[in-house]
Design a protein around this motif. Sequence first.
Motif, PDB file in Angstrom:
ATOM      1  N   LEU A 152       0.790  -1.230   0.000  1.00 41.69           N
ATOM      2  CA  LEU A 152       0.000   0.000   0.000  1.00 41.69           C
ATOM      3  C   LEU A 152       0.824   1.282   0.000  1.00 41.69           C
ATOM      4  N   GLY A 153       2.143   1.160   0.130  1.00 39.86           N
ATOM      5  CA  GLY A 153       2.974   2.344   0.311  1.00 39.86           C
ATOM      6  C   GLY A 153       2.854   3.362  -0.807  1.00 39.86           C
ATOM      7  N   ALA A 154       2.966   2.918  -2.063  1.00 43.00           N
ATOM      8  CA  ALA A 154       2.929   3.852  -3.194  1.00 43.00           C
ATOM      9  C   ALA A 154       1.588   4.558  -3.279  1.00 43.00           C
ATOM     10  N   GLU A 155       0.505   3.833  -3.027  1.00 41.50           N
ATOM     11  CA  GLU A 155      -0.828   4.437  -3.110  1.00 41.50           C
ATOM     12  C   GLU A 155      -1.046   5.463  -2.003  1.00 41.50           C
ATOM     13  N   LEU A 156      -0.533   5.186  -0.805  1.00 39.55           N
ATOM     14  CA  LEU A 156      -0.673   6.155   0.274  1.00 39.55           C
ATOM     15  C   LEU A 156       0.128   7.415  -0.037  1.00 39.55           C
ATOM     16  N   ILE A 157       1.347   7.258  -0.524  1.00 40.46           N
ATOM     17  CA  ILE A 157       2.166   8.426  -0.880  1.00 40.46           C
ATOM     18  C   ILE A 157       1.456   9.263  -1.940  1.00 40.46           C
ATOM     19  N   ASN A 158       0.866   8.603  -2.917  1.00 43.61           N
ATOM     20  CA  ASN A 158       0.136   9.321  -3.969  1.00 43.61           C
ATOM     21  C   ASN A 158      -1.049  10.080  -3.392  1.00 43.61           C
ATOM     22  N   ALA A 159      -1.744   9.478  -2.412  1.00 44.24           N
ATOM     23  CA  ALA A 159      -2.896  10.134  -1.796  1.00 44.24           C
ATOM     24  C   ALA A 159      -2.492  11.336  -0.954  1.00 44.24           C
ATOM     25  N   LEU A 160      -1.241  11.359  -0.498  1.00 42.67           N
ATOM     26  CA  LEU A 160      -0.747  12.469   0.330  1.00 42.67           C
ATOM     27  C   LEU A 160      -0.027  13.526  -0.504  1.00 42.67           C
TER      28      LEU A 160
ATOM     29  N   ALA B 170      -5.211   7.787   8.700  1.00 47.95           N
ATOM     30  CA  ALA B 170      -6.106   6.781   9.281  1.00 47.95           C
ATOM     31  C   ALA B 170      -7.414   6.653   8.500  1.00 47.95           C
ATOM     32  N   GLU B 171      -7.781   7.673   7.751  1.00 49.34           N
ATOM     33  CA  GLU B 171      -8.957   7.597   6.888  1.00 49.34           C
ATOM     34  C   GLU B 171      -8.611   6.987   5.527  1.00 49.34           C
ATOM     35  N   ILE B 172      -7.441   7.321   5.008  1.00 47.55           N
ATOM     36  CA  ILE B 172      -7.058   6.885   3.665  1.00 47.55           C
ATOM     37  C   ILE B 172      -6.765   5.390   3.608  1.00 47.55           C
ATOM     38  N   VAL B 173      -6.000   4.886   4.578  1.00 48.07           N
ATOM     39  CA  VAL B 173      -5.503   3.505   4.493  1.00 48.07           C
ATOM     40  C   VAL B 173      -6.627   2.472   4.447  1.00 48.07           C
ATOM     41  N   PRO B 174      -7.613   2.485   5.375  1.00 43.88           N
ATOM     42  CA  PRO B 174      -8.696   1.491   5.265  1.00 43.88           C
ATOM     43  C   PRO B 174      -9.476   1.618   3.959  1.00 43.88           C
ATOM     44  N   SER B 175      -9.624   2.861   3.483  1.00 53.47           N
ATOM     45  CA  SER B 175     -10.331   3.068   2.224  1.00 53.47           C
ATOM     46  C   SER B 175      -9.571   2.434   1.055  1.00 53.47           C
ATOM     47  N   LEU B 176      -8.244   2.593   1.035  1.00 49.94           N
ATOM     48  CA  LEU B 176      -7.435   1.969  -0.016  1.00 49.94           C
ATOM     49  C   LEU B 176      -7.547   0.449   0.032  1.00 49.94           C
ATOM     50  N   LEU B 177      -7.484  -0.096   1.221  1.00 51.50           N
ATOM     51  CA  LEU B 177      -7.533  -1.548   1.369  1.00 51.50           C
ATOM     52  C   LEU B 177      -8.877  -2.086   0.889  1.00 51.50           C
ATOM     53  N   ARG B 178      -9.959  -1.402   1.241  1.00 46.57           N
ATOM     54  CA  ARG B 178     -11.285  -1.876   0.869  1.00 46.57           C
ATOM     55  C   ARG B 178     -11.546  -1.715  -0.631  1.00 46.57           C
ATOM     56  N   SER B 179     -11.240  -0.537  -1.174  1.00 50.98           N
ATOM     57  CA  SER B 179     -11.632  -0.249  -2.553  1.00 50.98           C
ATOM     58  C   SER B 179     -10.672  -0.831  -3.590  1.00 50.98           C
ATOM     59  N   HIS B 180      -9.395  -0.971  -3.262  1.00 52.88           N
ATOM     60  CA  HIS B 180      -8.405  -1.393  -4.263  1.00 52.88           C
ATOM     61  C   HIS B 180      -7.940  -2.834  -4.118  1.00 52.88           C
ATOM     62  N   HIS B 181      -7.980  -3.379  -2.916  1.00 54.83           N
ATOM     63  CA  HIS B 181      -7.255  -4.642  -2.710  1.00 54.83           C
ATOM     64  C   HIS B 181      -8.084  -5.783  -2.140  1.00 54.83           C
ATOM     65  N   LEU B 182      -9.246  -5.491  -1.575  1.00 53.14           N
ATOM     66  CA  LEU B 182     -10.016  -6.570  -0.955  1.00 53.14           C
ATOM     67  C   LEU B 182     -10.426  -7.617  -1.988  1.00 53.14           C
ATOM     68  N   SER B 183     -10.749  -7.177  -3.203  1.00 53.67           N
ATOM     69  CA  SER B 183     -11.140  -8.140  -4.241  1.00 53.67           C
ATOM     70  C   SER B 183      -9.967  -9.040  -4.613  1.00 53.67           C
TER      71      SER B 183
END
Length: 322
Positions: free
Chosen positions: A110-118, A290-303
Amino acid sequence: MSLLPTDLRELYAFILICETGSMTAAAQRMNVTQSAVSQLIRQLETDLEVTLFDRDCRPMAVTPAGERLRQAASELIKQAEQLPDLVRGNTHKPLSSIRLGFVDSFASALGAELINALENRAHSVSAWSGLTPSLTESLTQRQVDLIVTTDPMEDQEDYESIYLFRDPFVLVLPPDTELHRAPADLHSLAKQLPLIRYSARSTIGQQVARHLRRLEVNAPIRYEFDATFPLLKMVQAGLGWAISTPLCLLGGNVEKDGFYVVPLPGPPLFRSFQVSSRRGRLGKLPETVAEIVPSLLRSHHLSRLTQMAPWLSTRDFDLPVG
């Protein structure tokens, strides 16, 4: 003699000695010699005309005057660390830079996606990855500003941690085996194939080792790795089985059809991720993460994770409803 701003280093050395219980540990945190810390404390005692430590005690004990200073100095240091935000006048404006630290498995997944979101939160962003203990040390030594790890830092009063999600441990089995159809308990499995471990240097390796000891599973050390990629390659080659987590598998960069992922037999085991930073230093940034990370996990990676292990759900990761 009144204290000047340049004397904050003396106060910081004093606070570190109180926190760690020794000049040696304080010197390591400040990346200076023990004699340098000793000189800072001697100068502080001279400035204040008091004795701060009873040096006849082993370990050194804080005097009543030192205890009063500790209470006042902690607040002074905290206010000094908030000066950048006060000078900027608006904690919502982009920071000049953010130095991030991610535990390896999080960085890969998730590191690259979090950096992009920030991206709009700072003019420059740098990131380190590594094992949890080294990242915690980097934060306390102020080499990074914010870390995402499995260390809640409960014994660090000057730091705050916000819960992100939990990562359930799973059993990873080699492809050429029928064990995945009806997984044996861990005792039987350990007798049939070697356990391929995460290194004891890592927090995840230590957690798995404690779990096996509690269950009295005898799995002698034969192979161990710091990273998930070589661990999974060993499983794919049929050399053993492993206990890992979905997040590790997500960032492991190994074809998912090269191993089987099944629920961990016996009592469940989880590791929890937190975002940690020095209290009050980064404004609302930790809450934003803390808001971004769970959202990334649910929307991008749970599937992707449910393709690997269809029995996984948001409940397993304790994700907030949304």
